[in-house]
Design a protein around this motif. Structure first.
Motif, mmCIF file in Angstrom:
data_model
loop_
_atom_site.group_PDB
_atom_site.id
_atom_site.type_symbol
_atom_site.label_atom_id
_atom_site.label_comp_id
_atom_site.label_asym_id
_atom_site.label_seq_id
_atom_site.Cartn_x
_atom_site.Cartn_y
_atom_site.Cartn_z
ATOM 1 N N LEU A 58 0.808 -1.217 0.000
ATOM 2 C CA LEU A 58 0.000 0.000 0.000
ATOM 3 C C LEU A 58 0.842 1.267 0.000
ATOM 4 C CD1 LEU A 58 -2.831 -0.930 2.540
ATOM 5 C CD2 LEU A 58 -2.855 -1.143 0.049
ATOM 6 N N ALA A 59 2.160 1.125 0.121
ATOM 7 C CA ALA A 59 3.041 2.292 0.198
ATOM 8 C C ALA A 59 2.872 3.251 -0.980
ATOM 9 C CB ALA A 59 4.494 1.845 0.322
ATOM 10 N N PRO A 60 2.737 2.770 -2.229
ATOM 11 C CA PRO A 60 2.555 3.722 -3.345
ATOM 12 C C PRO A 60 1.281 4.558 -3.201
ATOM 13 C CG PRO A 60 3.212 1.573 -4.166
ATOM 14 C CD PRO A 60 2.888 1.386 -2.721
ATOM 15 N N TYR A 61 0.240 3.977 -2.634
ATOM 16 C CA TYR A 61 -0.998 4.729 -2.447
ATOM 17 C C TYR A 61 -0.814 5.800 -1.368
ATOM 18 C CZ TYR A 61 -3.104 0.944 -5.137
ATOM 19 O OH TYR A 61 -3.402 0.034 -6.123
ATOM 20 N N TYR A 62 -0.158 5.418 -0.282
ATOM 21 C CA TYR A 62 0.058 6.364 0.807
ATOM 22 C C TYR A 62 1.054 7.453 0.426
ATOM 23 C CZ TYR A 62 -2.748 4.165 4.435
ATOM 24 O OH TYR A 62 -3.799 3.711 5.192
ATOM 25 N N GLY A 63 1.885 7.191 -0.546
ATOM 26 C CA GLY A 63 2.888 8.172 -0.944
ATOM 27 C C GLY A 63 2.467 9.097 -2.055
ATOM 28 N N GLN A 64 1.261 8.944 -2.588
ATOM 29 C CA GLN A 64 0.855 9.760 -3.736
ATOM 30 C C GLN A 64 0.607 11.213 -3.339
ATOM 31 O OE1 GLN A 64 -3.300 8.829 -5.277
ATOM 32 N NE2 GLN A 64 -3.227 7.358 -3.575
ATOM 33 N N LYS A 65 0.804 12.089 -4.290
ATOM 34 C CA LYS A 65 0.562 13.510 -4.121
ATOM 35 C C LYS A 65 -0.653 13.912 -4.946
ATOM 36 C CE LYS A 65 4.294 13.946 -1.632
ATOM 37 N NZ LYS A 65 4.215 14.171 -0.163
ATOM 38 N N LEU A 66 -1.500 14.718 -4.358
ATOM 39 C CA LEU A 66 -2.703 15.161 -5.055
ATOM 40 C C LEU A 66 -2.385 16.318 -5.996
ATOM 41 C CD1 LEU A 66 -5.253 15.058 -2.098
ATOM 42 C CD2 LEU A 66 -5.072 13.428 -3.999
ATOM 43 N N ALA A 67 -2.843 16.203 -7.227
ATOM 44 C CA ALA A 67 -2.659 17.266 -8.217
ATOM 45 C C ALA A 67 -3.931 18.110 -8.263
ATOM 46 C CB ALA A 67 -2.364 16.657 -9.590
ATOM 47 N N TRP A 68 -3.930 19.199 -7.511
ATOM 48 C CA TRP A 68 -5.123 20.028 -7.417
ATOM 49 C C TRP A 68 -5.318 20.866 -8.685
ATOM 50 C CZ3 TRP A 68 -8.312 18.809 -3.704
ATOM 51 C CH2 TRP A 68 -7.817 18.251 -2.520
ATOM 52 N N ARG A 69 -6.559 21.037 -9.057
ATOM 53 C CA ARG A 69 -6.914 21.809 -10.255
ATOM 54 C C ARG A 69 -8.211 22.563 -9.979
ATOM 55 N NH1 ARG A 69 -8.501 16.611 -10.679
ATOM 56 N NH2 ARG A 69 -10.654 16.211 -11.341
ATOM 57 N N ASN A 70 -8.467 23.572 -10.766
ATOM 58 C CA ASN A 70 -9.735 24.275 -10.672
ATOM 59 C C ASN A 70 -10.840 23.348 -11.170
ATOM 60 O OD1 ASN A 70 -12.018 25.950 -11.508
ATOM 61 N ND2 ASN A 70 -10.702 27.687 -11.029
ATOM 62 N N CYS A 71 -11.905 23.253 -10.403
ATOM 63 C CA CYS A 71 -12.961 22.316 -10.826
ATOM 64 C C CYS A 71 -14.257 23.010 -11.221
ATOM 65 C CB CYS A 71 -13.219 21.277 -9.747
ATOM 66 S SG CYS A 71 -13.467 21.896 -8.083
ATOM 67 N N VAL A 73 -16.015 25.429 -9.887
ATOM 68 C CA VAL A 73 -16.798 26.105 -8.854
ATOM 69 C C VAL A 73 -15.863 27.073 -8.147
ATOM 70 C CG1 VAL A 73 -18.186 25.833 -6.778
ATOM 71 C CG2 VAL A 73 -18.284 24.086 -8.582
ATOM 72 N N GLU A 74 -16.205 28.331 -8.164
ATOM 73 C CA GLU A 74 -15.296 29.355 -7.649
ATOM 74 C C GLU A 74 -14.868 29.074 -6.216
ATOM 75 O OE1 GLU A 74 -15.085 34.226 -7.092
ATOM 76 O OE2 GLU A 74 -16.876 33.274 -7.952
ATOM 77 N N GLY A 75 -13.568 29.118 -5.999
ATOM 78 C CA GLY A 75 -13.021 28.936 -4.669
ATOM 79 C C GLY A 75 -12.692 27.504 -4.305
ATOM 80 N N PHE A 76 -13.054 26.559 -5.169
ATOM 81 C CA PHE A 76 -12.842 25.152 -4.872
ATOM 82 C C PHE A 76 -11.825 24.538 -5.833
ATOM 83 C CE2 PHE A 76 -16.936 26.119 -3.064
ATOM 84 C CZ PHE A 76 -16.945 25.408 -1.869
ATOM 85 N N LYS A 102 -11.757 23.360 -0.211
ATOM 86 C CA LYS A 102 -11.726 24.824 -0.197
ATOM 87 C C LYS A 102 -10.730 25.195 0.879
ATOM 88 C CE LYS A 102 -14.411 29.053 -0.217
ATOM 89 N NZ LYS A 102 -15.732 29.694 -0.060
ATOM 90 N N GLN A 103 -9.665 25.851 0.466
ATOM 91 C CA GLN A 103 -8.593 26.133 1.406
ATOM 92 C C GLN A 103 -9.024 27.151 2.453
ATOM 93 O OE1 GLN A 103 -5.573 26.805 -1.877
ATOM 94 N NE2 GLN A 103 -4.303 25.609 -0.464
ATOM 95 N N THR A 104 -8.356 27.069 3.588
ATOM 96 C CA THR A 104 -8.675 27.945 4.699
ATOM 97 C C THR A 104 -8.738 29.402 4.264
ATOM 98 O OG1 THR A 104 -7.877 28.795 6.821
ATOM 99 C CG2 THR A 104 -6.228 27.941 5.310
ATOM 100 N N THR A 105 -9.727 30.098 4.779
ATOM 101 C CA THR A 105 -9.871 31.513 4.430
ATOM 102 C C THR A 105 -8.827 32.350 5.139
ATOM 103 O OG1 THR A 105 -11.418 31.934 6.251
ATOM 104 C CG2 THR A 105 -12.353 31.210 4.148
ATOM 105 N N GLY A 106 -8.272 31.828 6.251
ATOM 106 C CA GLY A 106 -7.285 32.590 6.996
ATOM 107 C C GLY A 106 -7.884 33.729 7.791
#
Length: 536
Positions: A58-71, A73-76, A102-106
């Protein structure tokens, strides 16, 4: 054959949080390696935690990095997470799971300095099983959760395997679903019983034919293990989580499997994993009766109650509704539907059940019943039923019902195996609810014809070693009876039971400042409420 999403609520967060359980067969699950074997109505064995070290496969699954993209919907932002389809054989293929954040507004409404430090991710799930967590995040949680919470957490959601955007289970087309949702679930003779069984079989065969491989791997345990891979991909040491209804079972299962990785967990509208499918269905049936009695008391105080005037008892209100259902069973009424559907007993019952989830929907129900009973116009009740089933105006259904059945039928052996068993148990269900008991007992037969044998079973969840877990119960909750929250809080070794004395399904974000303040303090400060705290 009912699943449910609340049709109307004034608070949008509460509306989505109230995604609830099926009344076909309710849910519980166990790990294939947990040695849980339960045949009685109360499980004795506890869900065993998984090893704290990650298996090499399962190590390859736990080691993956998420490739975030605009989907779109504004802000997400959106991403795709990979998980093994079969955890016992990771090399046999993957499932691709839809994730949104949706990332923290801070920002925070607090004027106190030094309290803006990010707390990581907060995963949310609205329940079902089958409710889209991504939709819930984008439409409600990501914009409607308290500003203080959104300022400190990245709000995150993942559609569980088989749900919505995560390789959805498919079963029937829209027209077939129309037929299925109108099936008579109070059969009066052998022919009607055979017709109902035929619909159950057709639904099951459709799922087996369209989703043959995935159908074996959509259990709650597998979904909880996916959540741990997501936790790692997000870079969090522990999982912070708010789950409603079935989402409480998913969250509790996570805590049972990974107690040392359980962070701040809120389980709102809690389920009891220690019960058999029959007992779960029976107790939920009683829950709907409790909610209906509350509705009946309120209804007869109103001038527009079609089921009785002031002084009418709740039993008489129930009798009047049953008489109306019987008339519809014999003679459905027009509903103004473009596809030619009429309002019969099945859809009318579903419409009434839908309104039991939220007292804010009771005026709508009174209006719909008045139109149907006095004007022979079933459009209002049909609209409630369509909202419950997630059917749009073009006759298309989401995959909520399909995923719901797929998870439920995999998590627990069926409540009944034969029509004869249902017949024998009808008096017990009708005692639990004179209004809904007969139909809910027959609906509980559906998993008997499922093409895949259940891999789970009832069990207790202790989560020894986990930090404080807040379990929330509502005293007159129709879908997750209050006794379930009490039971789960006794099972979890670190649980704090928070009680809302009120109506409706779930409590967070439904108008109780007491409930909201207690949960917010826990999420933001890590301070759980005192065990047994009650709010109204």
């Amino acid at each position: 054959m009912h699943i449910r999403r609340t049709p109307r609520q004034t608070n949008p967060v509460a509306r989505a949080m109230a995604t609830a359980l099926t009344t076909v067969v309710l849910v519980a699950a166990c790990s294939a390696g947990s040695s849980v074997t339960a045949t009685s109505d109360l499980a004795e064995a506890a869900l065993a935690p998984l090893p704290s070290t990650t298996p090499p496969a399962l190590a390859p699954y736990y080691g993956q990095k998420l490739a975030w993209r605009n989907c779109g919907v504004e802000g997400f932002q959106c991403a795709t997470l990979k998980a093994p389809r079969d955890y016992a054989d990771p090399g046999s293929g993957d499932v691709r799971l839809a994730v949104a954040r949706k990332q923290t507004t801070g920002r925070t409404t607090s004027n106190t300095t030094g309290k803006n430090k990010p707390l990581g991710s907060l995963l949310v799930n609205p329940g079902g099983p089958g409710g889209s967590a991504v939709d819930y995040l984008q439409r409600y949680a990501g914009i409607g959760y308290p500003a203080e919470v959104r300022a400190r957490y990245d709000m995150v959601a993942m559609d569980p395997r088989g749900v919505a955007r995560s390789e959805p289970v498919e079963c029937l087309d829209g027209r077939q679903m129309d037929t299925y949702t109108q099936a008579d679930v109070t059969p009066d003779d052998v022919a009607e019983t055979e017709a109902l069984v035929g619909q159950f079989k057709k639904f099951a065969e459709g799922c087996g034919g369209r989703s043959p491989q995935l159908l074996r791997h959509v259990s709650t345990v597998e979904a909880a293990r996916d959540m741990d891979i997501l936790r790692a991909a997000l870079g969090d040491q522990k999982l912070n989580y708010v789950g409603a209804s079935y989402g409480t079972f998913l969250g509790a299962t996570y805590a049972g499997l990974f107690p040392q990785r359980a962070g701040r967990l809120v389980l709102d509208g809690a389920m009891d994993p220690s019960l058999s499918a029959r007992r779960l269905n029976l107790q939920q049936t009683a829950g709907f009766e409790t909610a209906f009695q509350a509705f009946a008391k309120e209804c007869v105080r109103q001038t527009d109650c079609p089921l009785g005037a002031k002084g009418t008892t709740t039993a008489q209100v129930g009798d009047h509704l049953q008489a109306f259902f019987r008339k519809l069973d014999e003679h459905p009424i027009p509903a103004g539907d473009a596809d030619g559907r009429t309002l019969g007993e099945a859809l009318a019952t579903t419409g009434v059940i839908a309104a039991m989830y939220d007292e804010a929907a009771w005026p709508q129900l009174r209006e719909a019943l008045t139109s149907a009973m006095k004007k022979r116009d079933g459009a209002g009740l049909l609209a409630l039923a369509d909202s419950y089933y997630e059917r749009d105006g073009d006759g298309r259904y989401t995959n909520l019902m399909f995923a719901n059945a797929a998870v439920n039928c995999l998590d627990l052996p069926p409540a009944f195996d034969t029509p004869e068993q249902v017949e024998k148990d009808l008096p017990v269900f009708e005692k639990a609810s004179p209004v809904f008991g007969r139909g809910l007992a027959w609906a509980a037969l559906s998993c008997a014809y499922w093409p895949v044998r259940a891999t789970g079973g009832q069990h207790r969840i202790e989560a020894r070693g986990a930090g404080p877990i807040v379990v929330v119960g509502t005293t007159r909750d129709p879908a997750t009876p209050y006794s379930w929250a009490q039971s789960l809080s006794r099972q979890l070794t670190s649980a704090r039971l928070l009680t809302y004395d009120g109506d409706g399904h779930t409590a967070y974000g439904r108008g109780s400042t007491c409930i909201d303040s207690a949960i917010n303090a826990y999420l933001l400060k890590g301070t759980p409420p005192a065990n047994g705290k009650r709010c109204s």
